[in-house]
Write a protein that holds these residues in place. Structure first.
Motif, PDB file in Angstrom:
ATOM      1  N   THR A 195     -55.312 -32.018  45.915  1.00 16.46           N
ATOM      2  CA  THR A 195     -56.092 -31.024  46.658  1.00 16.46           C
ATOM      3  C   THR A 195     -57.145 -31.687  47.514  1.00 16.46           C
ATOM      4  O   THR A 195     -57.349 -31.320  48.689  1.00 16.46           O
ATOM      5  N   ASN A 196     -57.851 -32.669  46.947  1.00 16.86           N
ATOM      6  CA  ASN A 196     -58.887 -33.371  47.702  1.00 16.86           C
ATOM      7  C   ASN A 196     -58.284 -34.129  48.885  1.00 16.86           C
ATOM      8  O   ASN A 196     -58.858 -34.143  49.991  1.00 16.86           O
TER       9      ASN A 196
ATOM     10  N   LEU B 185     -57.551 -31.639  51.570  1.00 22.67           N
ATOM     11  CA  LEU B 185     -58.773 -31.182  52.230  1.00 22.67           C
ATOM     12  C   LEU B 185     -59.302 -32.244  53.194  1.00 22.67           C
ATOM     13  O   LEU B 185     -59.761 -31.916  54.305  1.00 22.67           O
TER      14      LEU B 185
ATOM     15  N   SER C  18     -57.187 -32.269  56.260  1.00 21.27           N
ATOM     16  CA  SER C  18     -57.525 -31.133  57.130  1.00 21.27           C
ATOM     17  C   SER C  18     -58.852 -31.377  57.837  1.00 21.27           C
ATOM     18  O   SER C  18     -58.998 -31.038  59.032  1.00 21.27           O
ATOM     19  N   TYR C  19     -59.820 -31.946  57.117  1.00 23.89           N
ATOM     20  CA  TYR C  19     -61.119 -32.226  57.734  1.00 23.89           C
ATOM     21  C   TYR C  19     -60.962 -33.218  58.898  1.00 23.89           C
ATOM     22  O   TYR C  19     -61.576 -33.037  59.963  1.00 23.89           O
TER      23      TYR C  19
ATOM     24  N   LEU D 280     -66.014 -29.227  52.317  1.00 22.12           N
ATOM     25  CA  LEU D 280     -64.599 -29.327  52.647  1.00 22.12           C
ATOM     26  C   LEU D 280     -63.874 -28.029  52.319  1.00 22.12           C
ATOM     27  O   LEU D 280     -63.052 -27.547  53.098  1.00 22.12           O
ATOM     28  N   HIS D 281     -64.156 -27.442  51.149  1.00 22.38           N
ATOM     29  CA  HIS D 281     -63.523 -26.181  50.764  1.00 22.38           C
ATOM     30  C   HIS D 281     -63.922 -25.070  51.732  1.00 22.38           C
ATOM     31  O   HIS D 281     -63.077 -24.270  52.161  1.00 22.38           O
TER      32      HIS D 281
ATOM     33  N   ASP E 139     -62.210 -25.451  54.994  1.00 26.57           N
ATOM     34  CA  ASP E 139     -60.811 -25.067  54.915  1.00 26.57           C
ATOM     35  C   ASP E 139     -60.655 -23.554  54.841  1.00 26.57           C
ATOM     36  O   ASP E 139     -59.705 -22.993  55.402  1.00 26.57           O
TER      37      ASP E 139
END
Length: 1230
Positions: free
Chosen positions: A613-614, A617, A620-621, A776-777, A780
């Motif tokens: 997941t990290n 993220l 995506s960042y 980050l979350h 997203d």
């Protein structure tokens, strides 16, 4: 014979031939039931034979046997039918009577010894015989002598027929197992019921006569003091039989102040308690009885010797004798009264001591206690008032018993002796020797009519060595009194005897009445508990002492067996429990291993999921950041939305130590001033609740932009459509978790949904505070880029050790330091090495990696407490230029290293005692998180400078703010800044800033960066030094207020020259009057601002913001739009209202500082009173400003002196030049 008698009663006369036929076809039966069934079968067979014979012969005369003397068939049929009906009817009656349960009454003959049976007696055959006898005498009249009789086969008992017989008690055998069945007329039944009522009621006047008439029991006639039979008892009187009493009227209960009614003499005779219950006397009244019923007097104290030697009078002896009854616990011991009564001689009170051989006793048995029921002659008798009757608390009187313990000594070869005439020595046990009265025989048995007198004696009897003395008169009297309930009593008594026998209790005196009550209580229930059984014992203390004696339970005859059983059971328990504990330990270990394995597997799986997941993220960042860098220039020129999140994403340890996390995050309301760009819309996430008053203030403040540009107050506009303040819906859901603002938004689905709706279809980006992983979350979720570095990068370089790496890579000047310290040995060695290399530095600072704003700093004055400091200085002078070599430091380093641990422990103090009260707590946090050691400048005057830099996604670096920090409470805590900075040349400062910014860009750090410097004059070479000391990644409070300053003054910041300039308003026109033109000053474009977001005053919470602004207006505190100078406030919290931000804008820096201090002084005077000063930091700020102004004045004087000196030097040089020129001219002329 039984059947023949039955036929005579229930069947009509029959011919001999018919009877003979029935006799031949029947056999003798043993029970009435079988007889009845067989007779019914014989009758059916006879009926069938008769009908068959009649049909064969076909006789028309209707007779059988022919002739006149034949038997009529119809008559025979009727007789047979009647016989069948009678048999059925009497069979049902017999079954009904056989099912009845009859109670038994035992014989009252005390000399009769009744045998004990394990099974009910008599057996079934005997009961059947009694039933047949009852059937045989059904038609005989009922005789009283036959109603209750004793049977020859069974024990001699008396049977009482009652209307409702009681079920036999469990555990007690009915010795008269037979049930007598009788059939009597209703009159006889009524007569028997009346007789039963007379027998069961001891107070009935005919009770004694009825018992004598029916059972032959002659009870003694007792003269009654009071006649219990009253005239009129045969008639029921209805209604009240007492006169109504006076009660407190309802009016007096409602209004207690009214006078109460009078009290009559009859009311007084009813007693004081009655007056209180009827309300005539208030319950809370203090009542004093005159004369007092209680009289106090001193109790006489007697010596034991005097009491023993005192002789009793005959009256006292007679009274003492009346309180005791003859109780003999041990039949083997006879008194002289017993022997004399057998011989007919005179009875004396001296017991006979039988001659027994002396017994050698162990030392523990040489003193044996005995109980004595009568005091020896010559000793006083203990008595109670009213005939020696004492109250036992249950409402009845009981006789007091005197127990005098005596000590009997025994020795080898000597027979034991007694100390009184009534004392006796027993072998290994205690004996109670009764005193037989001289003139009174044993009392006769009492009748039920005198039950009150009997209960007054408590029916005490003794249990010796676990067995009741059944032959004693007391036991017989007790048994006779409770004869009707003896079944349940004997069961409870057996339980008590078993308990006392288990512990081999020598003597226990039992209260018979309590035993009877306890037996009735548990008549139909389980057995009573041990404590309840012991509650009926009179000498409970003695019994409990024996029971609590170690090993007492093993002194019985089965003691060795019980001890062996207990030892075996305890050993088995130990073995089994040890095995069980071992098994449980193994089971627990297996469970822990299984759980650990399962948890490890699950945690590994979760870790992999989190890593994936990290990673997604971060990917995506990076994609969003690449898109943002490619479209940044285009986005700046077009419409865009900026989402400001003033979050402090520090470590959890730091967040939990902050006093008010929400207030710390709300100090950047100046972020709204980005609305100065007309293409920008703001979404501000507030960490505190926002009130309507709070919203209106910022709406009016932001609407002043057109008025600032034009200089006219009337030119204001509404800015509500361009900014939105949102409060997360989870703000109150986590009150004790100290979560940063980004985490609260993450757990606020409604807030996320609203932001998504606001940014839908528009270009937007997030401006964070201190970067947290939840950014980050959130990025997203909103699909919006973040103007900041990755969380991992920020966590690496935002620490005190990480920024040292950046400074080293940027090659800028920084204080001597050591970083990445995580152990105490490393700390002491590094500090000793730094002190050895830089002996001129007086102070050394210890900084924790994850702290901010001067919280995690400790000061260590090493040189002041270093004993070898002078010797080290001599070593430095000795080596000279070679002191920089490592080998030259070795001797000094060893000595300094020995002293460093003691200096750290005793002289190092944390700068912020609120966060770290002691050195020990600071050291724990330092070693846990790591830290750095750096030198503090040796100069007395130092100035801290803060520079804010924006690193755009395209790589462009822009200095957006510069200011000098002002410290008030501590020298490491900044409460405000002055913009622009005036402490160092702009070129030198900008060069160092750009080097650090370029290094940050190379380390993939973008967004807002705050760099802290310190400048001072080096005492060695008198040169101004600039050290880089700190670096923070995120939007700062200084930048927030700088943007507000530029917004309200339309100022422009020039970082190259460190200037803040404003343009003159377009409507500023010179005055027409000469005097006013002279008084008016020329407009100065330069501005200096004093900024602070950390002003605190507790008294501000008691007033609203509207009152606060009216107070400021009345005191002349405000902002001048035309002159573009004055004071502006920024609100921080709309509910507590204890903190506020303020900026003062002026043409000169001293004037701005003075105005700032004056405003604080006025506000404190208005907010406080002599009795309510409150808690504030206004005084510390004012004191710091006064020191700064004093230094400024000194600097101006020095500057003037330098200028004057330079002018004089220049004039002197000109004079010299002129003189030389004149001299040269004169020489030429010559």
């Amino acid at each position: 014979m039984e059947l023949e008698q039955y036929r005579e009663r229930v069947m009509p006369p029959m011919p001999m031939s018919l009877a003979g036929g029935m006799q031949s076809g029947r056999q003798q039966t043993s029970t009435p039931g079988e007889v009845l069934i067989k007779v019914q079968e014989d009758l059916k067979q006879l009926k069938e034979r008769l009908l068959l014979t009649a049909n064969i012969q076909g006789s028309g005369s209707g007779s059988f046997g022919g002739g006149h003397g034949g038997l009529d068939i119809s008559t025979l049929e009727n007789a047979i039918s009647n016989t069948e009906m009678a048999i059925m009817r009497h069979g049902e009656e017999l079954v009904g009577y056989r099912n009845q349960q009859l109670t038994t009454l035992p014989t009252l003959d005390p000399n009769l010894h009744m045998p004990q049976f394990d099974q009910p007696f008599p057996d079934k055959l005997y009961r059947d015989k009694l039933t047949q006898e009852a059937l045989g005498h059904r038609n005989t009249p009922m005789d009283k002598s036959r109603a209750l009789t004793s049977y020859e086969e069974g024990p001699k008992m008396v049977k009482l027929l009652t209307k409702r017989p009681m079920a036999p008690k469990s555990g007690v055998h009915d010795l008269m197992g037979a049930k007598q069945v009788s059939f009597e007329s209703p009159g006889i039944k009524m007569q028997h019921d009346q007789e039963a009522i007379k027998i069961l009621d001891p107070t009935h006047p005919e009770n004694r006569e009825t018992l004598h008439a029916m059972y032959g029991i002659s009870l003694p006639l007792i003269v009654q003091e009071k006649d219990y039979v009253h005239a009129g008892m045969d008639r029921i009187h209805k209604g009240s039989n007492i006169e109504p009493a006076t009660v407190l009227p309802r009016v007096n209960r409602i209004y207690p102040q009214l006078n109460p009614p009078g009290i009559s003499e009859d009311d007084l005779n009813r007693g004081l308690l009655s007056l209180i219950e009827r309300g005539l006397i208030p319950p809370a009244a203090e009542i004093t009885i005159e004369p007092s019923p209680i009289r106090q007097s001193r109790a006489p104290l007697h010596r034991i010797g005097e009491l023993r030697n005192r002789k009793h009078t005959p009256e006292e002896t007679k009274k003492a004798d009346s309180t005791l009854t003859g109780v003999k616990l041990d039949p083997n011991i006879k008194t002289e009264s017993d022997l004399c009564s057998e011989k007919g001689e005179r009875v004396t009170s001296k017991p006979i001591n039988p001659k027994r051989p002396a017994k050698l006793l162990r030392p523990s048995q040489q003193k044996v206690s005995s109980l004595q029921l009568e005091p020896p002659s010559g000793e006083p008798t203990t008595r109670t008032p009213k005939g020696n009757l004492a109250n036992d608390g249950s409402g009845r009187k009981k006789e007091s018993m005197v127990l005098n313990p005596t000590v009997i000594e025994a020795s080898e070869g000597n027979t034991p002796t007694t100390t009184g005439p009534t004392e006796r020595r027993l072998e290994g046990e205690m004996a109670l020797v009764p005193r037989v009265p001289n003139s009174h025989p044993y009392p006769p048995p009492v009748t039920p009519h005198s039950a009150e007198h009997l209960r007054s004696l408590d029916h005490r009897f003794a249990i010796q060595l676990g067995k009741s003395k059944t032959s004693s008169p007391e036991y017989g009297a007790f048994k006779q009194h409770y004869c009707l309930n003896w079944g349940s009593i004997i069961r409870t008594l057996g339980d008590l005897e078993a308990l006392l026998s288990k512990f081999k209790i020598t003597v226990a005196l039992v209260n018979g009445d309590k035993l009877a009550d306890l037996a009735m209580k548990y008549e139909l229930e389980t057995s009573p508990s041990r404590d309840e059984l012991l509650s009926v014992v009179v000498n409970l203390d003695t019994v409990m002492n024996e029971m609590n004696t170690p090993g007492q339970r093993f002194k019985t005859s089965q003691g060795k067996h019980q001890a062996a059983t207990l030892i075996q059971s305890m050993w088995r328990m130990h073995v089994k429990r040890s095995a069980y504990l071992h098994y449980r330990k193994q089971k627990w270990a297996a469970g822990m291993i299984a759980i650990s394995w399962i948890m490890n597997a699950k945690l590994s799986k979760i870790r992999k999921q989190l890593v994936n997941t990290n990673r997604s993220l971060i990917d995506s960042y990076r994609l969003r950041m690449k898109l943002l860098s490619s479209t940044w220039d285009e986005m700046k020129a077009n419409q865009r939305i900026i989402i400001h999140i003033p979050s402090l994403g520090h470590s959890a340890r730091v967040r939990y130590t902050l006093e008010d996390m929400a207030l710390e995050q709300s100090r950047q309301m100046g972020r709204l001033c980005d609305l100065a760009d007309p293409n920008v819309k703001i979404i501000y996430i507030s960490p505190v609740p926002v009130s309507e008053e709070f919203q209106q203030y910022f709406s009016k403040l932001l609407g002043l932009k057109p008025a600032v540009l034009s200089g006219d107050v009337e030119h204001q506009t509404q800015m509500d459509e361009r900014f939105t303040i949102i409060v997360p819906d989870a703000l109150e859901s986590f009150p004790n978790h100290s979560m940063c603002l980004t985490s609260l938004i993450k757990y606020s689905p409604l807030t996320v949904k609203r932001i998504q709706n606001l940014v839908a279809g528009n270009s937007a980006y997030i401006v964070p505070g201190v970067i947290h992983r939840d950014e980050l979350h959130l990025s997203d979720l909103l699909d919006v880029p973040v103007l900041g570095p990755e969380p991992d990068v920020a966590n690496s370089y935002a620490t005190k050790s990480g920024l040292k790496r950046i400074f080293v890579a940027a090659k800028v000047d920084q204080p001597p330091c050591e970083f990445d310290i995580h152990s105490l040995d490393q700390l002491t060695e590094s500090l000793a090495q730094l002190v050895t290399e830089h002996l001129d530095n007086k102070l050394w600072l210890l900084k924790i990696d994850d702290e901010f704003n001067g919280r995690g700093i400790a000061v260590c004055p090493v040189n002041e407490h270093l004993k070898c400091f002078q010797w080290a200085k001599k070593q430095q002078m000795r080596y000279g230029d070679k002191w920089n070599k490592k080998w030259a430091h070795e001797p000094a380093f060893q000595k300094i290293l020995e002293e460093i641990p003691e200096i750290l422990a005793t002289h190092t103090k944390p700068a912020n005692t609120d966060a770290y009260p002691t050195w020990e707590k600071f050291l724990d946090a330092f070693l846990e998180k790591g830290g750095v050691i750096e030198a503090y400048p040796s100069s007395e005057n130092t100035t801290a400078i803060r520079v804010d830099v924006l690193i755009e996604p395209t790589g462009t670096i822009q200095i957006v703010s510069q200011g000098d920090q002002i410290h008030a409470e501590t020298q490491f805590s900044c409460w405000g800044t002055t913009v622009p900075q005036c402490s160092i040349e702009s070129k030198q400062l900008n060069e160092a800033t750009m080097k650090i910014a370029e290094t940050c860009k190379n380390y993939a750090i973008i967004g807002y960066v705050t760099i802290d410097f310190v400048t001072f004059i080096d005492p060695v070479n008198d040169m101004q030094q600039l050290w880089a000391i700190d670096l923070n990644l995120g939007f700062s409070d200084q930048l927030s207020l700088t943007n507000l300053t530029k917004y309200v003054s339309n100022a422009v910041f020039d970082p190259d020259n460190s200037l803040l300039t404003v343009s003159a308003p377009p409507n500023r026109v010179a005055s027409k009057h000469r005097r006013r033109r002279r008084e008016e000053k020329e407009f100065s474009p330069n501005r200096y601002a004093v900024l602070s977001t950390r002003l605190f005053h507790s008294n501000m919470s008691v007033i609203h913001y509207s009152v606060f602004f009216q107070m400021c207006r009345a005191q002349g505190i405000g902002y001048d739009l035309k002159e573009r100078q004055g004071c502006v406030f920024t609100l921080l919290d709309s509910y507590s209202r204890q903190s506020v931000g303020m900026l003062c804008l002026h043409e000169q820096l001293p004037s701005a500082l003075a105005t700032f201090a004056r405003n604080l002084h006025v506000l404190h005077h208005e907010l406080s009173s002599p009795a309510m000063q409150g808690h504030t930091n206004f005084h510390a700020v004012i004191k710091d400003i006064e020191e700064i102004l004093g230094v400024a004045v000194v600097n101006e004087e020095l500057q003037k002196q330098i200028v004057d000196k330079d002018e004089k030097t220049a004039n002197k040089a000109e004079d010299l030049k002129k003189a030389d020129a004149n001299k040269a001219v004169s020489i030429q002329e010559k």
